[in-house]
Design a protein around this motif. Structure first.
Motif, PDB file in Angstrom:
ATOM      1  N   PRO A  35       0.873  -1.296  -0.236  1.00  0.00           N
ATOM      2  CA  PRO A  35       0.155  -0.033   0.016  1.00  0.00           C
ATOM      3  C   PRO A  35       0.772   1.405   0.013  1.00  0.00           C
ATOM      4  O   PRO A  35       2.032   1.272   0.751  1.00  0.00           O
ATOM      5  CB  PRO A  35      -0.848  -0.115   1.244  1.00  0.00           C
ATOM      6  N   GLN A  36       0.507   2.323  -0.783  1.00  0.00           N
ATOM      7  CA  GLN A  36       1.306   3.408  -0.803  1.00  0.00           C
ATOM      8  C   GLN A  36       0.297   4.613  -0.028  1.00  0.00           C
ATOM      9  O   GLN A  36      -0.811   4.757  -0.080  1.00  0.00           O
ATOM     10  CB  GLN A  36       1.218   4.044  -2.381  1.00  0.00           C
ATOM     11  N   ALA A  37       1.232   5.478   0.761  1.00  0.00           N
ATOM     12  CA  ALA A  37       0.711   6.308   1.647  1.00  0.00           C
ATOM     13  C   ALA A  37      -0.093   7.319   0.836  1.00  0.00           C
ATOM     14  O   ALA A  37       0.777   7.847  -0.021  1.00  0.00           O
ATOM     15  CB  ALA A  37       1.793   6.969   2.455  1.00  0.00           C
ATOM     16  N   SER A  38      -1.360   7.645   0.925  1.00  0.00           N
ATOM     17  CA  SER A  38      -1.992   8.564   0.185  1.00  0.00           C
ATOM     18  C   SER A  38      -2.865   9.454   1.197  1.00  0.00           C
ATOM     19  O   SER A  38      -3.843   8.798   1.927  1.00  0.00           O
ATOM     20  CB  SER A  38      -2.645   8.026  -0.856  1.00  0.00           C
ATOM     21  N   SER A  39      -2.843  10.674   1.328  1.00  0.00           N
ATOM     22  CA  SER A  39      -3.616  11.524   2.386  1.00  0.00           C
ATOM     23  C   SER A  39      -4.989  11.346   1.916  1.00  0.00           C
ATOM     24  O   SER A  39      -5.295  11.803   0.654  1.00  0.00           O
ATOM     25  CB  SER A  39      -2.701  12.842   2.276  1.00  0.00           C
ATOM     26  N   GLY A  40      -6.137  11.243   2.549  1.00  0.00           N
ATOM     27  CA  GLY A  40      -7.523  11.443   2.414  1.00  0.00           C
ATOM     28  C   GLY A  40      -8.052  10.210   1.797  1.00  0.00           C
ATOM     29  O   GLY A  40      -9.099  10.457   1.053  1.00  0.00           O
ATOM     30  N   ALA A  41      -7.420   9.304   1.545  1.00  0.00           N
ATOM     31  CA  ALA A  41      -7.889   8.026   0.848  1.00  0.00           C
ATOM     32  C   ALA A  41      -8.129   6.746   2.040  1.00  0.00           C
ATOM     33  O   ALA A  41      -7.316   6.405   2.769  1.00  0.00           O
ATOM     34  CB  ALA A  41      -6.990   7.464  -0.333  1.00  0.00           C
ATOM     35  N   ASP A  42      -9.420   6.309   1.862  1.00  0.00           N
ATOM     36  CA  ASP A  42      -9.811   5.271   2.753  1.00  0.00           C
ATOM     37  C   ASP A  42      -8.996   3.859   2.106  1.00  0.00           C
ATOM     38  O   ASP A  42      -8.785   3.119   2.953  1.00  0.00           O
ATOM     39  CB  ASP A  42     -11.216   4.818   2.433  1.00  0.00           C
ATOM     40  N   VAL A  43      -8.773   3.772   0.885  1.00  0.00           N
ATOM     41  CA  VAL A  43      -8.127   2.666   0.241  1.00  0.00           C
ATOM     42  C   VAL A  43      -6.901   3.110  -0.481  1.00  0.00           C
ATOM     43  O   VAL A  43      -7.135   3.885  -1.413  1.00  0.00           O
ATOM     44  CB  VAL A  43      -9.174   1.967  -0.765  1.00  0.00           C
ATOM     45  N   PRO A  44      -5.731   2.642  -0.023  1.00  0.00           N
ATOM     46  CA  PRO A  44      -4.485   3.432  -0.520  1.00  0.00           C
ATOM     47  C   PRO A  44      -4.365   2.521  -1.961  1.00  0.00           C
ATOM     48  O   PRO A  44      -4.724   1.349  -2.317  1.00  0.00           O
ATOM     49  CB  PRO A  44      -3.441   2.931   0.566  1.00  0.00           C
ATOM     50  N   GLU A  45      -3.564   3.270  -2.701  1.00  0.00           N
ATOM     51  CA  GLU A  45      -3.213   2.560  -3.978  1.00  0.00           C
ATOM     52  C   GLU A  45      -2.124   1.722  -3.693  1.00  0.00           C
ATOM     53  O   GLU A  45      -1.367   1.596  -2.838  1.00  0.00           O
ATOM     54  CB  GLU A  45      -2.596   3.944  -4.991  1.00  0.00           C
ATOM     55  N   GLN A  46      -2.337   0.657  -4.580  1.00  0.00           N
ATOM     56  CA  GLN A  46      -1.155  -0.846  -4.494  1.00  0.00           C
ATOM     57  C   GLN A  46      -0.175  -0.618  -5.197  1.00  0.00           C
ATOM     58  O   GLN A  46      -0.428  -0.272  -6.447  1.00  0.00           O
ATOM     59  CB  GLN A  46      -2.048  -2.077  -4.294  1.00  0.00           C
ATOM     60  N   GLN A  47       1.156  -0.623  -4.971  1.00  0.00           N
ATOM     61  CA  GLN A  47       2.178  -0.964  -5.807  1.00  0.00           C
ATOM     62  C   GLN A  47       2.736  -2.383  -5.860  1.00  0.00           C
ATOM     63  O   GLN A  47       2.943  -2.654  -4.724  1.00  0.00           O
ATOM     64  CB  GLN A  47       3.047   0.259  -5.550  1.00  0.00           C
ATOM     65  N   PHE A  48       3.077  -2.902  -6.937  1.00  0.00           N
ATOM     66  CA  PHE A  48       3.818  -4.070  -7.197  1.00  0.00           C
ATOM     67  C   PHE A  48       5.163  -3.827  -7.210  1.00  0.00           C
ATOM     68  O   PHE A  48       5.641  -3.039  -8.046  1.00  0.00           O
ATOM     69  CB  PHE A  48       3.389  -4.893  -8.447  1.00  0.00           C
ATOM     70  N   ASN A  49       5.881  -4.669  -6.339  1.00  0.00           N
ATOM     71  CA  ASN A  49       7.465  -4.309  -6.210  1.00  0.00           C
ATOM     72  C   ASN A  49       8.364  -5.398  -6.970  1.00  0.00           C
ATOM     73  O   ASN A  49       9.129  -5.197  -7.817  1.00  0.00           O
ATOM     74  CB  ASN A  49       8.049  -4.073  -4.716  1.00  0.00           C
TER      75      ASN A  49
END
Length: 176
Positions: A35-49
């Motif tokens: 999960p990527q930190a994102s201000s004001g979001a209930d569901v964070p964006e996901q990043q594949f590493n």
């Protein structure tokens, strides 16, 4: 038609034919998204590493009661495949082959339950739970299917009037 027996082959030793075939094999694959930190979001964006190899789990059963023998040699042979080899400086890569099923990996876990003992106290029956983590050399992976990804480095000559946003929009289909 004879029964096909499962075989474990270590890169440092010969093949070991199992006494009894496993009653089931379990193969799992994890896909680690962060999960990527994102201000004001209930569901964070996901990043594949990065990817994770498959995991094979199975149980081997050893029984030497009728021969009045110990299963300690059988268990030791499995444990040796999960132990650091002096020449390799790591545990060996093993192959699990059962008929047409093939899995190449390294032991991640070996757990032994001794369930019956001779009068001498020697264990004559054991169940060994095995977990193998998939292993493939990086060079072999690179020779396989090539990856195509927009996040590879690109070379571009910037023209007068272009902005970072316009370049991103052209190259990645989004100005963000």
């Amino acid at each position: 038609m004879s029964l096909t027996k499962a075989i474990l082959i270590s890169e440092t030793g010969g093949p070991m034919t199992v006494q009894f075939n496993p009653k089931e094999l379990s193969v799992s694959k994890s896909v680690p998204w962060e999960p990527q930190a994102s201000s004001g979001a209930d569901v964070p964006e996901q990043q594949f590493n990065t990817g994770q190899g498959r995991t094979l789990t199975f149980e081997l059963f050893f029984d030497r009661y009728e021969q009045n023998g110990s299963v300690q040699g059988d268990v030791a042979a499995i444990e040796k495949m999960a132990t650091i080899d002096g020449e390799l400086h790591r545990p060996p890569v093993v192959q699990f082959i059962y008929g047409r099923f093939f899995f190449k990996g390294v032991f991640k876990e070996v757990q032994t339950r001794y369930t019956m003992f001779l009068n001498s106290g020697s264990p004559c029956r054991a169940t060994v739970s095995c977990t193998l983590q998939e292993h493939e050399e990086l060079e072999a992976q690179r020779r396989g299917e090539p990856t195509q990804s927009p996040d590879h480095a690109k070379l571009r000559r910037v023209k007068r009037g272009e902005t970072l946003h316009s370049i991103a929009s052209t190259e990645y289909d989004t100005p963000s």
